[in-house]
Design a protein around this motif. Structure first.
Motif, mmCIF file in Angstrom:
data_model
loop_
_atom_site.group_PDB
_atom_site.id
_atom_site.type_symbol
_atom_site.label_atom_id
_atom_site.label_comp_id
_atom_site.label_asym_id
_atom_site.label_seq_id
_atom_site.Cartn_x
_atom_site.Cartn_y
_atom_site.Cartn_z
ATOM 1 N N ASP A 32 -13.780 -1.695 -5.575
ATOM 2 C CA ASP A 32 -12.485 -2.219 -5.011
ATOM 3 C C ASP A 32 -11.605 -1.581 -5.925
ATOM 4 N N LYS A 33 -11.722 -1.005 -7.307
ATOM 5 C CA LYS A 33 -10.724 -0.301 -8.037
ATOM 6 C C LYS A 33 -10.529 0.917 -7.686
ATOM 7 N N ALA A 34 -11.622 1.662 -7.253
ATOM 8 C CA ALA A 34 -11.227 2.835 -6.644
ATOM 9 C C ALA A 34 -10.495 2.939 -5.430
ATOM 10 N N PHE A 35 -10.756 2.214 -4.461
ATOM 11 C CA PHE A 35 -9.945 1.957 -3.323
ATOM 12 C C PHE A 35 -8.457 1.768 -3.735
ATOM 13 N N ILE A 36 -8.266 0.651 -4.692
ATOM 14 C CA ILE A 36 -7.050 0.476 -5.051
ATOM 15 C C ILE A 36 -6.070 1.752 -5.590
ATOM 16 N N THR A 37 -6.956 2.385 -6.484
ATOM 17 C CA THR A 37 -6.022 3.597 -7.276
ATOM 18 C C THR A 37 -6.020 4.649 -6.159
ATOM 19 N N LEU A 38 -6.762 4.947 -5.067
ATOM 20 C CA LEU A 38 -6.648 5.841 -3.929
ATOM 21 C C LEU A 38 -5.355 5.531 -3.273
ATOM 22 N N ASP A 39 -5.442 4.204 -2.815
ATOM 23 C CA ASP A 39 -4.010 3.559 -2.223
ATOM 24 C C ASP A 39 -2.572 4.062 -3.017
ATOM 25 N N ARG A 40 -3.038 3.778 -4.268
ATOM 26 C CA ARG A 40 -1.552 4.000 -5.037
ATOM 27 C C ARG A 40 -1.195 5.386 -5.077
ATOM 28 N N GLU A 41 -2.236 6.255 -5.174
ATOM 29 C CA GLU A 41 -2.042 7.653 -5.205
ATOM 30 C C GLU A 41 -1.413 8.365 -3.885
ATOM 31 N N VAL A 42 -1.996 7.934 -2.763
ATOM 32 C CA VAL A 42 -1.295 8.133 -1.610
ATOM 33 C C VAL A 42 0.156 7.624 -1.316
ATOM 34 N N LEU A 43 0.316 6.187 -1.734
ATOM 35 C CA LEU A 43 1.792 5.683 -1.706
ATOM 36 C C LEU A 43 2.732 6.262 -2.547
ATOM 37 N N GLU A 50 9.993 11.392 0.145
ATOM 38 C CA GLU A 50 11.052 10.471 0.979
ATOM 39 C C GLU A 50 12.094 11.077 0.360
ATOM 40 N N VAL A 51 13.333 10.994 1.312
ATOM 41 C CA VAL A 51 14.570 11.403 1.046
ATOM 42 C C VAL A 51 15.606 10.229 1.141
ATOM 43 N N PRO A 52 16.240 9.497 -0.020
ATOM 44 C CA PRO A 52 16.846 8.331 0.227
ATOM 45 C C PRO A 52 18.132 8.944 0.665
ATOM 46 N N SER A 53 18.595 8.196 1.733
ATOM 47 C CA SER A 53 19.818 8.178 2.558
ATOM 48 C C SER A 53 20.855 7.538 1.975
#
Length: 293
Positions: A32-43, A50-53
């Protein structure tokens, strides 16, 4: 992607073991921790692209922004009641509060700028584009790019029925305040007067020195001098390398795509962010009301 597939396979095997009665709770928590870590890396990677307007600073410093009403409401509704409590004063009745709300609303309506209505007397900044046929931006396609964030090659735009190149055109933009700001786009700087040059806010450059020949009676023939007073912008296709000359100049680079219009919308937002910041810092008179021609 490979790491995600690997984690999915581990999850699948773990579920099978659990059904067989051989599951390990510690292993499940670790996965579960590995999934969360991967999700944070992708995010984090997505946010990095992103380019803030807009930013808090750009919104607060937008031309025409007036926060006097907010300050008045803050003083009347928060600070004053606290002071009254300290001194034992009576709190305002419901009737007086309602009356104050009506007055505040009336004041807000009288001072607010009507949306989609031009602000009378607002200065009109000037944007210079190349007249060269080889340029990726010109008077024939800049209006679409600046107003809708779409891009079409000049040669393709010329093939559309009823389209013809203009030496001068006006482009409108709705500001954060709701007012309409007009911009004048020209491709012949030799016709600009001394006062006109004071309103020049941006220039799209090709990378050729001859583009600046004779500008402002020779005062802006050098890119070094020009970009101290005017925002330099180079627009090119995203599959092309940026010329070394452009990289040596103090100008911004915008990349567009002939087919992916959602990328071009981001480039359009970049341009307006660059221009707003440049005007606020270097030419604040263009952000205030004054005679417009």
């Amino acid at each position: 992607a490979d790491k995600l597939e690997e984690l999915k396979l581990l999850r699948k095997n773990m579920k099978r073991k659990s059904m067989e009665g051989g599951g390990n709770e510690a292993d499940e928590k670790s996965l579960d921790k590995a999934f969360i870590t991967l999700d944070r890396e992708v995010l984090a990677k997505l946010r990095g692209d992103e380019v803030p307007s807009q930013t808090r600073s750009s919104v607060l410093s937008a031309p025409g922004a007036d926060f006097q009403l907010v300050l008045k409401l803050f003083n009347d509704r928060i600070l004053r009641p606290k002071e009254n409590d300290k001194h034992g004063s009576k709190k305002p009745s419901y009737a007086s509060t309602s009356s104050h709300r009506s007055i505040s609303a009336s004041s807000a309506n009288s001072t607010a700028i009507t949306p989609n209505k031009p602000s009378v007397g607002r200065v009109i900044p000037i944007i210079i584009v190349p007249s060269a046929l080889t340029s990726f931006i010109s008077t024939i396609n800049i209006a679409d790019f600046l107003t809708t964030g779409t891009y079409m090659l000049p040669e393709d735009k010329r093939k559309e029925p009823g389209v013809k190149a203009e030496r001068t055109l006006m482009v409108s933009r709705t500001l954060h305040s709701g007012a309409i700001q007009m911009y004048k786009v020209v491709d012949d700087p030799s016709k600009l007067s001394e006062s006109d040059w004071g309103r020049v806010a941006a220039v799209f450059v090709t990378g050729q020195l001859w583009q600046f020949k004779g500008w402002n009676a020779g005062k802006y023939s050098s890119p070094v001098t020009l970009f101290q007073s005017v925002l330099g912008v180079h627009l090119t296709l995203d599959d092309r390398a940026v010329d070394a000359t452009i990289q040596s100049w103090n100008c911004k680079v915008l990349k567009v795509n002939k087919f992916k219009q959602h990328l071009n919308a981001g480039a359009c937002k970049e341009f307006w962010t660059y221009l707003d910041d440049f005007i606020r810092i270097n030419k604040p008179h263009l952000a205030s009301s004054g005679p417009s021609t």
